[in-house]
Structure formats: C-alpha cells, structure tokens
Write an enzyme that holds these catalytic residues in place. Sequence first.
Site, short mmCIF file in Angstrom:
data_model
loop_
_atom_site.label_atom_id
_atom_site.label_comp_id
_atom_site.label_asym_id
_atom_site.label_seq_id
_atom_site.Cartn_x
_atom_site.Cartn_y
_atom_site.Cartn_z
N CYS A 87 2.06 0.34 -8.53
CA CYS A 87 3.12 0.84 -7.65
C CYS A 87 4.43 1.03 -8.42
CB CYS A 87 3.33 -0.11 -6.51
SG CYS A 87 3.53 -1.79 -7.09
N THR A 123 0.69 4.66 5.22
CA THR A 123 0.11 3.50 5.93
C THR A 123 1.22 2.51 6.28
OG1 THR A 123 -1.90 3.83 4.63
CG2 THR A 123 -1.72 1.77 5.84
N GLY A 177 0.83 -1.19 0.00
CA GLY A 177 0.00 0.00 0.00
C GLY A 177 0.87 1.24 0.00
N GLU A 212 5.59 -3.42 0.91
CA GLU A 212 5.72 -3.09 -0.52
C GLU A 212 4.97 -1.78 -0.69
OE1 GLU A 212 7.39 -4.88 -2.59
OE2 GLU A 212 7.56 -6.81 -1.57
N GLU A 214 4.20 10.35 -6.09
CA GLU A 214 3.42 9.36 -6.80
C GLU A 214 2.03 9.93 -7.09
OE1 GLU A 214 2.30 5.87 -4.48
OE2 GLU A 214 3.04 4.68 -6.14
#
Length: 491
Positions: A286, A234, A230, A252, A385
């Site tokens: 991602c 978080t 995520g 990840e 991002e």
Amino acid sequence: MQTRLFIDGQWAEPVHGGTFPVIDPATEAVIHHAPAATAADVDRAVQAARAAFDHGPWRRLTGAERARYLRAIARQIRERLEELARLEVLDNGKPLPEARWDIGDAAGCFEYYAGLAEELDTQAVETISLPDARFTSKAVREAVGVAGAIVPWNYPLLMAAWKVAPALAAGCTIVLKPSELTSLTALELGAIAQKVELPAGVLNIVTGSGRDVGQPLSEHPGVDKLAFTGSVPTGSKIMAAAARDIKRVSLELGGKSPFVVFDDADIARAVEWIMFGIFWNQGQVCSATSRVLVQEGLYERLVERLVEETGKIRIGNGLEDGTLLGPLVSRDQFDKVLAAVDRARAEGARVATGGRAAPGFAAGYFMEPTVLVDVPLESAAWNEEIFGPVVAVRRFRDEAEAVRLANDSVFGLGAAVMSADDARAERVAAALRAGIVWINCSQPTFTEAPWGGYKQSGIGRELGRWGLNNYLETKQITRYVSDEPWGWYIK
Ligand code: NAD
C-alpha cells in the site's frame, strides 16, 4: 492446512458447507480448499465474540494477564516461523526471506502490544483536574467491544497481527476476516489461539469472499468497531456500513506514494531505495513509492542505473533460493497490472525496462519488474495505484515543483525524500501531505511508529500507541464530593 472456521474456541464447518480453492500463484496449482463462510457463520462468530466480551473473563483480566496470552501467541508464531513463512509463500507468492521477515514482525507485534497491555494497568486511569472543588473526575480507558477486522492479501498474517494484537491488548474480542486469496496463515492463528488456551470467543476467524463474509461482518449490529485494510472502494463501503450503527472505524487504504530524489543524492543508494520501495513484495504494498520524482541534474544517470539494476532482479518461485521477485498474488492481479502497463504506453509513457509477463515460466503469475519513464502527469499510471512491480518516473526542476507534484494526489499514505542536505529533506518532509515520510529510505516499518494515511489513504493510525487507541473508548467518571446539597431545585 486448516479446513474449518475458528468460532468460539472451536473448529467449525461452515453452516452451508462450502469451500473455495487456494491457488499457489507460482504454479497455479490448487493446493487446498479453504472453508467458505457465509452470513450465518459471521453471525455465529459475532455472537461468540459478543458473549465473550459481554460475559466472559477477557476484558476483566488485568492488562498483565492479557499480556501473557499475547506473549504466548508470539512464542507460538516464532516457534512455527519457518512453517508459517512457507505457507505464506505458497499462498501469496512472495520470496521466502520476505515471508520470514513478515512472520517475525507479526510475532513482534504481539510482543509489543503485550507491553502496552501491561502499561494499561497503571495508565488506563487519568485524574482530571477540575476548576470546581465540589467535583473530582477521572478519565478511564476501556475496551471498545467487539471488533471486526477485514484484511487484504499482501501481508496476510502481518495485517491480521496489526489488528488482532492491539484489539486483544485493549480487552476487545475480535472477528477476523482474511482475504479470500490468502486465508492459510490467518487460520493458523486459530490453531495458535487454541494452543495457548485463549478464552473461547475472544478470537474468531471466518474465511470467504468480501461479499459473503466481509459485507455481513461490516453490517453486523453486534460489531462495535471495524478495522479495515484494503482498497479505497471497499473502504468506502465499509465506512458506509459503519455509518448506519455509528460503529467506530479505522481504514488503511491505498496510495500512490511519491519518492523525491534531489540531485545531491548518492545515486547508488537512491537506486537501491527506489527498488526497495517498489519491488519488495512485487510492489503489492500500500505504501509502495510508485511515483519517483528525480531532479533534472541526476535524472538521466539515475534512470540508466535504475534500468540496469532492475534488469538484474532474479524472478522466480518464492521458495527458490535467490528469488527476489515472486509471482503476483493472483491471475486477476496479474491481468490488472499488465493492463495498467499497456494503458501507460497508450497514454504516452515509455517502458524503459520490463512491462511484460516474465518469459520462461510455464505457469504462474510472473511479471517483469517495470520502469516507466516520461509518464504524463494526467495519465492513470501517474495517478492511480497499480499495486504491482511498476514504477513511474518523472523529472523535476526545483524543490517547490517537487513538493507540488508529490502532493498532487488524492492519496497521502507514504512519501520519501532523498537528499544530502538534511535541512532540505526536513523541509520537504514537513511539506508533504502524507501520514508516513521516509528520509533517505523508503518502506522500513516499525511496530512502535504510527502508520496510516492522509486524504483517501485512510482514517486513523495503526501501530504504536495509536494502534491501541483504536480499540479503546474513553469514559469520564465524575463524582460530586461536596457535603453541600446541590440546591438548584430544592433550596
Ligand atoms: P480489497 O479492498 O479488494 O479487499 C480487502 C478485504 O476486504 C478482503 O478481505 C476482501 O475480501 C474484503 N472485502 C471486499 N469487498 C468487501 C465488502 N463489500 N465488504 C467488506 N469486505 C469486503 O483489497 P485487496 O485487493 O485485498 O488489497 C489491495 C488493496 O489494499 C490496495 O488498494 C492496497 O493499497 C490496500 N492496502 C492498504 C494497506 C495500508 O496499510 N494502508 C495495506 C495493505 C493493502
């Protein structure tokens, strides 16, 4: 569609009886109500996983026996591939061919880890040679215990498989928490577990929000290991929660992966891989190569071609034939991505194509694929991002500058390099600070190869043998074999 949680091999109503709406991002229609778990349900699920690990048969089975369950799960996924793929499209919005690919990959992941489970039967024990003949020693690899897996919405079933398959192969039991935006296929994994008669408590699935389910799961003292995919914020909270009880943790997280294109690259291939690197799954990937660095000799022509090809991408409902770009996953994500484009404009980037809500849709979170050029180095669009179909392009002069710009990021998940000169591509690959480097392509992912990031993109590696190691502890067993007494205190 499932309406209950999957706990201890049974379907269970949430203790507090709540539900939350499931929205089709292509139509904005509420298509289902999923069960909203709370801390009480998390506790039930962890207790079930704990009992199954501590007292159940699972971890005492041979690897080959566990492999049979994993292969049966894979078979079920393949048998239901079309149905699961359509469910994924309804929940996430992605084009159906992509969803079929993901579901097939999820099945492949269970098959791959079935193979590694079998290998554990012969490879879990390693003899250690010691310099002291009075001792023998061996290293034994054993299951970590109860794993808590928290996954995002971009590849719902596949991200679950990346965690559930190696955990089960290792002999762990697991509590899976899917994203509240995409719970449907994860819950079907419960139905599959029941169908293959997976022992009760080995896999538990609790759906609901990060606050009500993710947080209590990450803080639960009955969990030995947390596996998370995520966002960075978080991930940081999960790592903090893990720190309290020294839980094992693998993360990840996000990225802002660079794609370096040298001017000896084939322009058509470069454009296609750039597009695949940022528009696949609506850019909600991602490892998306969202920062493109093009050498100056190729820059103008490449941008022109990229803009032209991007303009041809067919936007539509993921269930319609020919759709290559579906809606973003949610209203929130749609608003966030459009706001990021507005900010990029305000910070001086030029929108070469796209940048708006896609016209012609009465409902749904459809956005135009977007190419930003002349993106300032210090801008958010270059550094943060966006997690949408938005690529930021800049030019560079030489190899040294390309490597410097590519590495100038807090992230280090993926990176790509394209050049006709293999030696140069290898040199750049070696210099890039990223966990995954693609040469002459971007994004192809294989269950056999390690996956994970440098820097703020995460800790640990999933997939391949590395993924199995996440769920194994190593125990040393050393034996005193000498007939002589030790003779330290008692002579
Ligand atoms: P997110 O961090 O908001 O949510 C991920 C999961 O964590 C969800 O299940 C959510 O409910 C849960 N969660 C939220 N708050 C929590 C808390 N306080 N405690 C425990 N759990 C909590 O991320 P997202 O929006 O679902 O996914 C997008 C992000 O995921 C992007 O940043 C992307 O880069 C990253 N991602 C990384 C990879 C990878 O392999 N590295 C893969 C997919 C997505």
